[in-house]
Scaffold this motif. Structure first.
Motif, PDB file in Angstrom:
ATOM      1  N   THR A   1      28.216  13.046  32.729  1.00 33.97           N
ATOM      2  CA  THR A   1      28.697  11.901  31.940  1.00 33.97           C
ATOM      3  C   THR A   1      28.813  12.217  30.449  1.00 33.97           C
ATOM      4  O   THR A   1      29.188  11.359  29.668  1.00 33.97           O
ATOM      5  N   ASP A   2      28.478  13.441  30.039  1.00 33.25           N
ATOM      6  CA  ASP A   2      28.517  13.703  28.596  1.00 33.25           C
ATOM      7  C   ASP A   2      29.948  13.848  28.090  1.00 33.25           C
ATOM      8  O   ASP A   2      30.893  13.945  28.854  1.00 33.25           O
ATOM      9  N   ARG A   3      30.066  13.849  26.762  1.00 33.52           N
ATOM     10  CA  ARG A   3      31.376  13.741  26.115  1.00 33.52           C
ATOM     11  C   ARG A   3      32.026  15.103  25.857  1.00 33.52           C
ATOM     12  O   ARG A   3      32.951  15.197  25.056  1.00 33.52           O
ATOM     13  N   THR A   4      31.532  16.145  26.519  1.00 30.09           N
ATOM     14  CA  THR A   4      32.154  17.457  26.381  1.00 30.09           C
ATOM     15  C   THR A   4      33.604  17.389  26.848  1.00 30.09           C
ATOM     16  O   THR A   4      33.932  16.591  27.731  1.00 30.09           O
ATOM     17  N   THR A   5      34.469  18.231  26.253  1.00 30.92           N
ATOM     18  CA  THR A   5      35.844  18.291  26.740  1.00 30.92           C
ATOM     19  C   THR A   5      36.150  19.661  27.334  1.00 30.92           C
ATOM     20  O   THR A   5      35.562  20.669  26.951  1.00 30.92           O
ATOM     21  N   VAL A   6      37.090  19.650  28.278  1.00 25.89           N
ATOM     22  CA  VAL A   6      37.532  20.862  28.959  1.00 25.89           C
ATOM     23  C   VAL A   6      39.058  20.860  28.954  1.00 25.89           C
ATOM     24  O   VAL A   6      39.674  19.800  29.097  1.00 25.89           O
ATOM     25  N   SER A   7      39.667  22.024  28.801  1.00 24.26           N
ATOM     26  CA  SER A   7      41.132  22.103  28.832  1.00 24.26           C
ATOM     27  C   SER A   7      41.662  21.753  30.217  1.00 24.26           C
ATOM     28  O   SER A   7      41.098  22.166  31.227  1.00 24.26           O
ATOM     29  N   LEU A   8      42.764  21.012  30.237  1.00 21.93           N
ATOM     30  CA  LEU A   8      43.377  20.658  31.520  1.00 21.93           C
ATOM     31  C   LEU A   8      43.968  21.902  32.183  1.00 21.93           C
ATOM     32  O   LEU A   8      43.977  22.025  33.398  1.00 21.93           O
ATOM     33  N   ASP A   9      44.506  22.804  31.379  1.00 23.15           N
ATOM     34  CA  ASP A   9      45.044  24.065  31.889  1.00 23.15           C
ATOM     35  C   ASP A   9      44.271  25.187  31.202  1.00 23.15           C
ATOM     36  O   ASP A   9      44.572  25.539  30.062  1.00 23.15           O
ATOM     37  N   LEU A  10      43.288  25.726  31.908  1.00 26.00           N
ATOM     38  CA  LEU A  10      42.414  26.730  31.286  1.00 26.00           C
ATOM     39  C   LEU A  10      43.144  28.041  31.025  1.00 26.00           C
ATOM     40  O   LEU A  10      42.709  28.834  30.187  1.00 26.00           O
ATOM     41  N   ALA A  11      44.251  28.284  31.716  1.00 29.00           N
ATOM     42  CA  ALA A  11      44.960  29.560  31.551  1.00 29.00           C
ATOM     43  C   ALA A  11      45.779  29.584  30.259  1.00 29.00           C
ATOM     44  O   ALA A  11      45.694  30.532  29.477  1.00 29.00           O
ATOM     45  N   THR A  12      46.582  28.540  30.020  1.00 27.58           N
ATOM     46  CA  THR A  12      47.402  28.471  28.794  1.00 27.58           C
ATOM     47  C   THR A  12      47.272  27.064  28.209  1.00 27.58           C
ATOM     48  O   THR A  12      48.204  26.258  28.289  1.00 27.58           O
ATOM     49  N   PRO A  13      46.123  26.762  27.590  1.00 29.80           N
ATOM     50  CA  PRO A  13      45.806  25.380  27.186  1.00 29.80           C
ATOM     51  C   PRO A  13      46.757  24.769  26.149  1.00 29.80           C
ATOM     52  O   PRO A  13      46.878  23.552  26.104  1.00 29.80           O
ATOM     53  N   ASN A  14      47.431  25.590  25.360  1.00 31.18           N
ATOM     54  CA  ASN A  14      48.316  25.043  24.321  1.00 31.18           C
ATOM     55  C   ASN A  14      49.780  25.365  24.555  1.00 31.18           C
ATOM     56  O   ASN A  14      50.589  25.298  23.633  1.00 31.18           O
ATOM     57  N   ARG A  15      50.119  25.726  25.803  1.00 31.02           N
ATOM     58  CA  ARG A  15      51.524  25.965  26.153  1.00 31.02           C
ATOM     59  C   ARG A  15      51.952  24.891  27.136  1.00 31.02           C
ATOM     60  O   ARG A  15      51.311  24.705  28.174  1.00 31.02           O
ATOM     61  N   LEU A  16      53.054  24.213  26.820  1.00 34.77           N
ATOM     62  CA  LEU A  16      53.625  23.260  27.773  1.00 34.77           C
ATOM     63  C   LEU A  16      54.529  24.062  28.699  1.00 34.77           C
ATOM     64  O   LEU A  16      55.644  24.428  28.322  1.00 34.77           O
ATOM     65  N   ASP A  17      54.020  24.387  29.888  1.00 34.74           N
ATOM     66  CA  ASP A  17      54.740  25.303  30.767  1.00 34.74           C
ATOM     67  C   ASP A  17      54.378  25.039  32.233  1.00 34.74           C
ATOM     68  O   ASP A  17      53.617  24.118  32.522  1.00 34.74           O
ATOM     69  N   VAL A  18      54.901  25.864  33.140  1.00 37.04           N
ATOM     70  CA  VAL A  18      54.676  25.632  34.569  1.00 37.04           C
ATOM     71  C   VAL A  18      53.354  26.221  35.068  1.00 37.04           C
ATOM     72  O   VAL A  18      53.072  26.185  36.269  1.00 37.04           O
TER      73      VAL A  18
ATOM     74  N   TYR B   1      50.629  24.908  34.857  1.00 32.84           N
ATOM     75  CA  TYR B   1      49.956  23.786  35.511  1.00 32.84           C
ATOM     76  C   TYR B   1      50.183  23.819  37.026  1.00 32.84           C
ATOM     77  O   TYR B   1      49.241  23.684  37.809  1.00 32.84           O
ATOM     78  N   TYR B   2      51.436  24.028  37.449  1.00 32.22           N
ATOM     79  CA  TYR B   2      51.759  24.025  38.887  1.00 32.22           C
ATOM     80  C   TYR B   2      51.171  25.258  39.571  1.00 32.22           C
ATOM     81  O   TYR B   2      50.714  25.195  40.715  1.00 32.22           O
ATOM     82  N   ARG B   3      51.166  26.393  38.860  1.00 31.15           N
ATOM     83  CA  ARG B   3      50.580  27.616  39.421  1.00 31.15           C
ATOM     84  C   ARG B   3      49.075  27.434  39.587  1.00 31.15           C
ATOM     85  O   ARG B   3      48.497  27.922  40.560  1.00 31.15           O
ATOM     86  N   ASN B   4      48.455  26.740  38.645  1.00 26.52           N
ATOM     87  CA  ASN B   4      47.025  26.435  38.783  1.00 26.52           C
ATOM     88  C   ASN B   4      46.771  25.628  40.051  1.00 26.52           C
ATOM     89  O   ASN B   4      45.827  25.904  40.802  1.00 26.52           O
TER      90      ASN B   4
ATOM     91  N   SER C   1      43.982  13.590  40.948  1.00 25.55           N
ATOM     92  CA  SER C   1      45.396  13.219  40.828  1.00 25.55           C
ATOM     93  C   SER C   1      46.296  14.419  40.546  1.00 25.55           C
ATOM     94  O   SER C   1      47.506  14.350  40.757  1.00 25.55           O
ATOM     95  N   ASP C   2      45.715  15.517  40.056  1.00 26.26           N
ATOM     96  CA  ASP C   2      46.485  16.763  39.893  1.00 26.26           C
ATOM     97  C   ASP C   2      46.514  17.519  41.218  1.00 26.26           C
ATOM     98  O   ASP C   2      47.576  17.837  41.748  1.00 26.26           O
ATOM     99  N   GLN C   3      45.315  17.779  41.774  1.00 26.94           N
ATOM    100  CA  GLN C   3      45.218  18.628  42.956  1.00 26.94           C
ATOM    101  C   GLN C   3      45.938  18.029  44.157  1.00 26.94           C
ATOM    102  O   GLN C   3      46.485  18.746  44.984  1.00 26.94           O
ATOM    103  N   THR C   4      45.974  16.691  44.219  1.00 28.65           N
ATOM    104  CA  THR C   4      46.643  16.014  45.331  1.00 28.65           C
ATOM    105  C   THR C   4      48.130  16.372  45.411  1.00 28.65           C
ATOM    106  O   THR C   4      48.734  16.349  46.479  1.00 28.65           O
ATOM    107  N   LEU C   5      48.719  16.738  44.275  1.00 34.96           N
ATOM    108  CA  LEU C   5      50.152  17.056  44.275  1.00 34.96           C
ATOM    109  C   LEU C   5      50.426  18.311  45.090  1.00 34.96           C
ATOM    110  O   LEU C   5      51.530  18.499  45.605  1.00 34.96           O
ATOM    111  N   TRP C   6      49.394  19.168  45.210  1.00 32.89           N
ATOM    112  CA  TRP C   6      49.536  20.394  46.014  1.00 32.89           C
ATOM    113  C   TRP C   6      49.007  20.188  47.427  1.00 32.89           C
ATOM    114  O   TRP C   6      49.569  20.682  48.390  1.00 32.89           O
ATOM    115  N   THR C   7      47.938  19.399  47.583  1.00 26.88           N
ATOM    116  CA  THR C   7      47.364  19.212  48.925  1.00 26.88           C
ATOM    117  C   THR C   7      48.177  18.207  49.746  1.00 26.88           C
ATOM    118  O   THR C   7      48.108  18.224  50.969  1.00 26.88           O
TER     119      THR C   7
END
Ligand code: HEM
Ligand SMILES: *[C@@H]1O[C@H](CO)[C@@H](O)[C@H](O)[C@H]1NC(C)=O
Length: 325
Positions: free
Chosen positions: A235-252, A254-257, A267-273
């Motif tokens: 529950t702590d307020r730490t943050t984590v990158s949504l895309d750990l591979a290229t956190p500051n690139r708007l690119d695909v 995300y889908y490869r992850n 809600s992300d993983q469901t798009l692949w499962t």
């Protein structure tokens, strides 16, 4: 008798037809400020560019702000209004939206150069586009002419999707806003930028369901990393990158992850499962240019949700408050 009834209906139809062009002239237009404030888009771009030079995370914030604006009461800058019962106080927004000061900074400059002309809703739509260009390397045209709303209500933000949603629920929520399944998957690519706070995904680490404490669809290395970043109960307020591979690139990436079990939210993983969307994930993952085009087109459609135009609403002077307060 019949003939007089038809007469009435024909007149009625003619009136409807006459009204149609007026309605169309009030739809959004590329180059809306060409005459009234030709520098509007450049001013916004410069402000966004300076902000990103100091902190790239602001780009993610601006894109998310535009999404949260458009889904709630339409793209009317209601998300920018301050107030005790405003959208900003909703759990989906409170303590996680960012970039407000960038929108306000661009708006202040525009008020000095073209008073009462450029809406906060348009500034936000331009800023989200500029963030995509600066972090993704592709640019799209943003139709403008939005007007600012005067209402912002906390409970209206209940329509925002929570990170626990399934592909089916996401499809339905986006359809409700006139967006297709493909738009939904393309727009989710924005999760190739930015960060999340632990509580948005920690149930996947510790309280998944009765038989599996941990979500089996999550890659084991990612789960280990996230458990270190977000120790129980998560529950702590730490943050984590949504895309750990290229956190500051708007690119695909995300889908490869997703294809490797490295989506952060359910809600992300469901798009692949889910078989509903897996083929779209696979196709975006291997076609960066194809995805960028779909993302841009979907952003333009999202940017047109329930907009106020013509004489509706107002051109706010300060984005955080309605005029006359
Ligand atoms: C499909 C349904 C979506 C869900 C369930 C969802 C949920 C979330 C959540 C929970 C966060 C992190 C909040 C936090 O804990 O700090 C987040 C961040 C973010 N979302 Fe979404 N989102 C969705 C769609 C979108 C869309 C359509 C866009 C934009 C087109 C978007 C852009 C972003 C961005 C850029 C961030 C990072 C923000 C930052 O770093 O400041 N999301 N989203
Ligand atoms: C828990 O999740 C797993 C994996 O998704 C699933 O196979 C299982 O049926 C779920 N159990 C319960 C009790 O919901």
């Amino acid at each position: 008798m019949l003939r007089t009834m038809w007469g009435c209906c024909i007149v009625f139809l003619l009136v409807l037809q006459a009204a149609a062009p007026t309605a169309a002239s009030h739809s959004l237009k590329v180059g809306f400020y060409e005459k009234s404030c030709p520098q509007a888009q450049n001013v916004v771009r410069d402000v966004v560019s300076n902000a990103l030079a100091a902190n790239k995370g602001i780009g993610a914030g601006l894109i998310r702000l535009h999404f949260h604006d458009c889904f709630v009461r339409g793209c009317d800058a209601s998300v920018l209004l301050e107030g005790r019962d405003s959208e900003r106080m909703h759990p989906a927004n409170l303590n996680s939206l960012r970039g407000f000061e960038v929108v306000e900074g661009a708006k202040d400059l525009l008020e000095s150069q073209c008073p009462n002309t450029v809406s906060c809703a348009d500034v936000l739509a331009f800023a989200a586009r500029d963030a995509a260009e600066l972090l993704g390397g592709f640019r799209y045209k943003v139709p403008a002419g939005r007007r600012d709303g005067r209402i912002s209500r906390n409970s209206d933000a209940d329509v925002l999707p929570p990170p626990t949603d399934s592909a089916e629920t996401l499809r339905d929520r986006f359809a409700e806003k006139g967006l297709s399944l493909e738009d939904m998957v393309a727009l989710s690519g924005a999760h190739s930028l930015g960060v999340s706070h632990c509580p948005s995904f920690s149930t996947r680490l510790y309280n998944f369901n009765a038989t599996h404490p941990q979500d089996p669809s999550m890659d084991a290395d990612l789960a280990d990393y996230l458990k270190r970043r977000c120790p129980p109960p998560g529950t702590d307020r730490t943050t984590v990158s949504l895309d750990l591979a290229t956190p500051n690139r708007l690119d695909v990436q995300y889908y490869r992850n997703l294809q490797r079990g490295r989506g952060l939210f359910t809600s992300d993983q469901t798009l692949w499962t889910s078989s509903l969307t897996a083929d779209k994930v696979a196709s975006f993952a291997e076609k960066p240019n194809g995805w960028a085009k779909k993302y841009a087109a979907a952003m333009v459609r999202m940017g047109a949700i329930d907009v106020l135009t013509g004489n509706e609403g107002e051109i706010r002077v300060k984005c955080a408050v309605v005029n006359g307060l």
